[in-house]
Design an enzyme around this catalytic site. Structure first.
Site, PDB file in Angstrom:
ATOM      1  CG  ASP A 102      -1.750  -1.132   1.333  1.00  0.00           C
ATOM      2  OD1 ASP A 102      -2.084  -1.763   0.429  1.00  0.00           O
ATOM      3  OD2 ASP A 102      -1.967  -1.274   2.578  1.00  0.00           O
TER       4      ASP A 102
HETATM    5  N1  URA Z   1      -1.104  -6.009   3.788  1.00  0.00           N
HETATM    6  C1  URA Z   1      -1.494  -4.565   3.952  1.00  0.00           C
HETATM    7  O1  URA Z   1      -2.445  -4.549   4.554  1.00  0.00           O
HETATM    8  N2  URA Z   1      -0.904  -3.658   3.389  1.00  0.00           N
HETATM    9  C2  URA Z   1       0.114  -4.210   2.699  1.00  0.00           C
HETATM   10  O2  URA Z   1       0.648  -3.312   1.897  1.00  0.00           O
HETATM   11  C3  URA Z   1       0.567  -5.362   2.665  1.00  0.00           C
HETATM   12  C4  URA Z   1      -0.027  -6.212   3.268  1.00  0.00           C
END
Ligand code: URA
Length: 240
Positions: free
Chosen positions: A101
């Site tokens: 993310d």
């Molecule tokens: N889980 C999440 O919530 N975000 C990420 O970027 C990767 C795994």
């Protein structure tokens, strides 16, 4: 010229020089006899003994320590910085293998090896991913058990996952989390579902590959052992 020929598997560079001098190579239909001759393997048609040689693309495998504030895609409709903005000096295009993310940091692999990317991100291979998270509140035994059992989020139940407390900090918890799936915002959603919102999230490992001291925003090439390891994780399993 001889470099491209050698990369394409014609023969060793030295031998390719001989082949060129013998007048056995054509570029765009014209015989060339100068080994140093400059060619563009993307545009020029190269023939050896009448056979067109195919370019074998060099495979690139990169490990990036992604900072918060970069998106894991090649382009962003809102003009935010992308992880590709952090890669300077790389020949060829690479693509993120899976995603992190915008607000997650840590280990991200990028490659131009489409086949390996496809396999690594395919759910059936279940490669474990390790995260270090700062989450709200004090994690209890029940929370750890919930992770092991599977947590209902939206329309699915997560596969068994691990959570381990590293330490408590000012009423919050620093935990290591291992999941085998890779659904959208999965770690955040799992923590939120058991009442511990994620404050900070960093991926520290994919399988056994770690950042090994790589600073935030920096990248390095994966070494041969790491590439071999990844390929082994997705290779068809031999019958015992
Ligand atoms: N889980 C999440 O919530 N975000 C990420 O970027 C990767 C795994």
């Amino acid at each position: 010229m001889q470099k491209i020929m050698a990369q394409s598997g014609v023969a060793s560079r030295r031998k390719c020089e001989e082949i060129i001098c013998e007048g056995r190579v054509k570029v765009n239909g014209r015989v060339i006899t100068e080994p140093g001759c400059k060619v563009d393997s993307d545009k020029d048609v190269i023939e050896v003994d009448g056979n067109i040689i195919k370019k074998i693309d060099e495979k690139i495998y990169i490990l990036l320590n992604k900072p918060v504030g970069y998106i894991t895609s090649v382009k962003d409709q809102f003009g935010r910085p992308t992880v590709l903005d952090l890669l300077n000096g790389i020949k060829g295009r690479v693509y993120p293998v899976g995603r992190l993310d915008y607000d997650t940091e840590g280990l991200l692999i990028l490659s131009n090896d489409g086949e390996l990317t496809y396999k690594i991100t395919h759910p059936k291979h279940n490669i474990k991913k390790t995260y270090r998270a700062l989450i709200q509140g004090k994690v209890k035994k029940d929370d750890i058990e919930a992770f092991e059992k599977g947590i209902a989020i939206e329309d699915y139940v997560t596969a068994p996952a691990k959570m381990e407390v590293v330490r408590y900090s000012k009423g919050n918890s620093i935990v290591d989390i291992i999941i085998h799936e890779g659904r959208n915002r999965q770690v955040r959603k799992m923590c939120s579902a058991i009442g511990h919102e994620v404050i900070r999230l960093k991926r520290t490992k994919i399988g056994e590959i770690g950042l090994r001291g790589l600073k935030s925003g920096k990248w390095r090439y994966l070494n041969d052992i790491e590439i071999g390891y990844l390929k082994k994780q997705v290779a068809p399993k031999k019958e015992e």
